[in-house]
Design an enzyme around this catalytic site. Structure first.
Site, PDB file in Angstrom:
ATOM      1  N   ASN A 166     -18.725   0.398 -13.595  1.00  0.00           N
ATOM      2  CA  ASN A 166     -17.861  -0.658 -14.142  1.00  0.00           C
ATOM      3  C   ASN A 166     -17.547  -0.319 -15.602  1.00  0.00           C
ATOM      4  OD1 ASN A 166     -16.713  -2.970 -15.182  1.00  0.00           O
ATOM      5  ND2 ASN A 166     -18.188  -4.375 -14.262  1.00  0.00           N
ATOM      6  N   CYS A 216     -13.628  -7.792 -18.663  1.00  0.00           N
ATOM      7  CA  CYS A 216     -13.178  -6.921 -17.570  1.00  0.00           C
ATOM      8  C   CYS A 216     -11.760  -7.234 -17.117  1.00  0.00           C
ATOM      9  CB  CYS A 216     -14.136  -7.009 -16.389  1.00  0.00           C
ATOM     10  SG  CYS A 216     -15.795  -6.476 -16.830  1.00  0.00           S
ATOM     11  N   HIS A 250     -10.185  -4.086 -10.184  1.00  0.00           N
ATOM     12  CA  HIS A 250     -11.243  -3.835 -11.161  1.00  0.00           C
ATOM     13  C   HIS A 250     -12.433  -3.268 -10.397  1.00  0.00           C
ATOM     14  CE1 HIS A 250     -14.138  -4.139 -14.253  1.00  0.00           C
ATOM     15  NE2 HIS A 250     -14.760  -5.188 -13.758  1.00  0.00           N
TER      16      HIS A 250
HETATM   17  C1  LIG Z   1     -25.556  -7.077  -9.598  1.00  0.00           C
HETATM   18  C2  LIG Z   1     -25.395  -6.928  -8.101  1.00  0.00           C
HETATM   19  C3  LIG Z   1     -25.070  -5.487  -7.751  1.00  0.00           C
HETATM   20  C4  LIG Z   1     -26.713  -7.285  -7.411  1.00  0.00           C
HETATM   21  O1  LIG Z   1     -26.576  -7.299  -6.046  1.00  0.00           O
HETATM   22  P1  LIG Z   1     -27.105  -8.553  -5.215  1.00  0.00           P
HETATM   23  O2  LIG Z   1     -26.933  -8.215  -3.789  1.00  0.00           O
HETATM   24  O3  LIG Z   1     -26.397  -9.763  -5.718  1.00  0.00           O
HETATM   25  O4  LIG Z   1     -28.614  -8.560  -5.565  1.00  0.00           O
HETATM   26  P2  LIG Z   1     -29.487  -9.726  -6.227  1.00  0.00           P
HETATM   27  O5  LIG Z   1     -29.020 -10.008  -7.622  1.00  0.00           O
HETATM   28  O6  LIG Z   1     -29.550 -10.860  -5.274  1.00  0.00           O
HETATM   29  O7  LIG Z   1     -30.856  -9.010  -6.336  1.00  0.00           O
HETATM   30  C5  LIG Z   1     -31.568  -8.613  -5.176  1.00  0.00           C
HETATM   31  C6  LIG Z   1     -32.895  -7.989  -5.611  1.00  0.00           C
HETATM   32  O8  LIG Z   1     -32.652  -6.681  -6.161  1.00  0.00           O
HETATM   33  C7  LIG Z   1     -33.350  -6.547  -7.386  1.00  0.00           C
HETATM   34  N1  LIG Z   1     -32.650  -5.615  -8.263  1.00  0.00           N
HETATM   35  C8  LIG Z   1     -31.728  -5.888  -9.194  1.00  0.00           C
HETATM   36  N2  LIG Z   1     -31.344  -4.749  -9.776  1.00  0.00           N
HETATM   37  C9  LIG Z   1     -31.998  -3.745  -9.175  1.00  0.00           C
HETATM   38  C10 LIG Z   1     -32.002  -2.348  -9.333  1.00  0.00           C
HETATM   39  N3  LIG Z   1     -31.220  -1.717 -10.216  1.00  0.00           N
HETATM   40  N4  LIG Z   1     -32.798  -1.632  -8.535  1.00  0.00           N
HETATM   41  C11 LIG Z   1     -33.592  -2.200  -7.605  1.00  0.00           C
HETATM   42  N5  LIG Z   1     -33.632  -3.535  -7.432  1.00  0.00           N
HETATM   43  C12 LIG Z   1     -32.827  -4.292  -8.200  1.00  0.00           C
HETATM   44  C13 LIG Z   1     -33.402  -7.945  -7.933  1.00  0.00           C
HETATM   45  O9  LIG Z   1     -34.451  -8.057  -8.861  1.00  0.00           O
HETATM   46  C14 LIG Z   1     -33.626  -8.768  -6.692  1.00  0.00           C
HETATM   47  O10 LIG Z   1     -35.008  -8.713  -6.375  1.00  0.00           O
HETATM   48  P3  LIG Z   1     -35.777 -10.008  -5.817  1.00  0.00           P
HETATM   49  O11 LIG Z   1     -35.072 -10.354  -4.548  1.00  0.00           O
HETATM   50  O12 LIG Z   1     -37.157  -9.491  -5.657  1.00  0.00           O
HETATM   51  O13 LIG Z   1     -35.607 -11.041  -6.876  1.00  0.00           O
HETATM   52  C15 LIG Z   1     -24.293  -7.861  -7.574  1.00  0.00           C
HETATM   53  O14 LIG Z   1     -24.733  -9.190  -7.660  1.00  0.00           O
HETATM   54  C16 LIG Z   1     -23.012  -7.755  -8.345  1.00  0.00           C
HETATM   55  O15 LIG Z   1     -22.368  -6.732  -8.344  1.00  0.00           O
HETATM   56  N6  LIG Z   1     -22.606  -8.843  -8.980  1.00  0.00           N
HETATM   57  C17 LIG Z   1     -21.348  -8.950  -9.669  1.00  0.00           C
HETATM   58  C18 LIG Z   1     -21.360  -8.037 -10.830  1.00  0.00           C
HETATM   59  C19 LIG Z   1     -20.053  -7.999 -11.450  1.00  0.00           C
HETATM   60  O16 LIG Z   1     -19.049  -8.019 -10.808  1.00  0.00           O
HETATM   61  N7  LIG Z   1     -20.097  -7.931 -12.744  1.00  0.00           N
HETATM   62  C20 LIG Z   1     -19.013  -7.726 -13.558  1.00  0.00           C
HETATM   63  C21 LIG Z   1     -17.889  -8.589 -13.305  1.00  0.00           C
HETATM   64  S1  LIG Z   1     -16.782  -7.903 -14.342  1.00  0.00           S
END
Ligand SMILES: CC(C)(COP(=O)(O)OP(=O)(O)OC[C@H]1O[C@@H](n2cnc3c(N)ncnc32)[C@H](O)[C@@H]1OP(=O)(O)O)[C@@H](O)C(=O)NCCC(=O)NCCS
Length: 324
Positions: free
Chosen positions: A281, A114, A251
């Site tokens: 993304n 990314c 990004h």
């Molecule tokens: C992925 C992301 C959106 C998740 O958000 P978050 O607030 O961190 O959420 P968590 O990972 O703590 O997950 C919270 C809950 O949602 C659930 N969950 C994950 N994806 C889900 C979806 N698509 N729909 C519903 N629930 C979902 C998880 O299983 C978790 O459940 P649990 O609490 O029962 O275990 C976030 O962490 C993120 O954007 N991270 C960085 C990603 C990124 O920048 N990537 C690329 C860099 S280039």
């Protein structure tokens, strides 16, 4: 007199197929509401079956050339940032070169996931400043839909396909931060974070392309911290601060990361180009896409100071300060 790499034209391409969040509700335990509130994403584009990354790259490149009023033979080199090339080799850049009908110069790919477009801009700038090239086509193009595990709701709802391109060209400046063009950049990586974001396949291991794996939550925390510090480092190199920035062009991974970084830099959200809701993304394509949309919408104007920043697998991250 100081040589500068100035953007002469920009363009982008998004595949026709638009996939709204609701489409994932049919196959996964997820909801439009969860995706919107946790990531800011509302829809994304997916390439058609049989449509490779080079096809997206060529269309974005043509748009950038048209915008610059140039033809392929005016270009000395092509740098494509991608982690989803058509083939293991040759490079997407040489495929673009052929499609554009360009029979001279050079082309190669850069892979920094990314952060790829930040690395590509920095490399193209170095090639121009060293006299290797006068004009370089810098492209970010991805088909991340090809490396999704469609059963993993924590990743497959976040990514999209697309391409953006710009023409960087040598122009003379005065050597101050008032010059147009690339003013500074800051590159970083730390391989100790490998497991936070990776693809579980490859040529010399499984022999297959593999699928994307991500530890979203720890990555999120790393992202805000590292993006703010690389952005500040890029500005510091030219004696500027967040207050001097007209537009952050981040990004586009997650609206909460974008908001967190802007806050750390002391900038309000109305000084940030945001496209994550429409594109998801798109990895190395996300910054040139956001730039192109920002210019087309009339927000980004000549003379504006832009700060582009990105982080991705590696981890690799960085920032570029440029005056439009
Ligand atoms: C992925 C992301 C959106 C998740 O958000 P978050 O607030 O961190 O959420 P968590 O990972 O703590 O997950 C919270 C809950 O949602 C659930 N969950 C994950 N994806 C889900 C979806 N698509 N729909 C519903 N629930 C979902 C998880 O299983 C978790 O459940 P649990 O609490 O029962 O275990 C976030 O962490 C993120 O954007 N991270 C960085 C990603 C990124 O920048 N990537 C690329 C860099 S280039």
């Amino acid at each position: 007199m100081t040589l500068r790499s100035v953007v002469q034209g920009i363009g982008h391409y998004l595949p026709d197929r638009i996939v709204p969040n609701s489409e994932f509700e049919k196959t996964l335990e997820t909801s439009d509401e969860w995706i919107r509130t946790r990531s800011g994403i509302e829809r994304r584009h997916f390439a058609a079956d049989g449509q490779p990354t080079s096809d997206l790259a060529v269309r974005a490149a043509r748009a950038a050339l048209t915008n610059a009023g140039l033809v392929a033979d005016d270009i000395d080199g092509i740098v494509v940032a991608t982690s989803t090339p058509d083939l293991t080799f040759p490079s997407v850049a040489t495929m673009v070169q052929k499609e554009l009908g360009m029979t001279r110069g050079f082309g190669f790919d850069i892979q920094a996931v990314c952060a790829g477009f930040i690395y590509a801009l920095t490399t193209a700038n170095a090639l121009i400043l060293s006299g290797q090239a006068q004009r370089v086509l810098v492209i970010g193009a991805e088909t991340f839909s090809r490396i999704m595990d469609w059963t993993d709701r924590s990743t497959c709802v976040l990514f999209g396909d697309g391409a953006g391109a710009l023409v960087l060209a040598a122009e003379e400046g005065t050597g101050t931060s008032a010059d147009r063009g690339i003013l500074s950049s800051d590159l970083n990586s730390d391989g100790r974070y490998r497991d936070m974001l990776y693809v579980d396949g490859g040529v010399s291991t499984t022999g297959e392309a593999g699928k994307l794996r991500m530890q979203g939550n720890p990555l999120f925390r790393q992202a805000v911290e590292k993006l703010a510090s690389t952005a500040e480092a890029a500005l510091e190199k030219i004696g500027l601060t967040g207050a001097d920035v007209d537009w952050i062009v981040p990004h586009q991974a997650n609206i909460r990361i974008i908001q967190g970084t802007a806050k750390k830099l002391g900038l309000p959200m109305d000084r940030v180009i945001v496209t994550v809701q429409d594109h998801g993304n798109t990895s190395a394509a996300s910054i040139p896409l956001a730039l192109s949309v920002g210019v087309a919408s009339g927000k980004i104007k000549q003379g504006d100071l832009l700060l582009a920043e990105a982080i991705g697998g590696g981890l690799a991250w960085g920032a570029v300060a440029l005056r439009w």
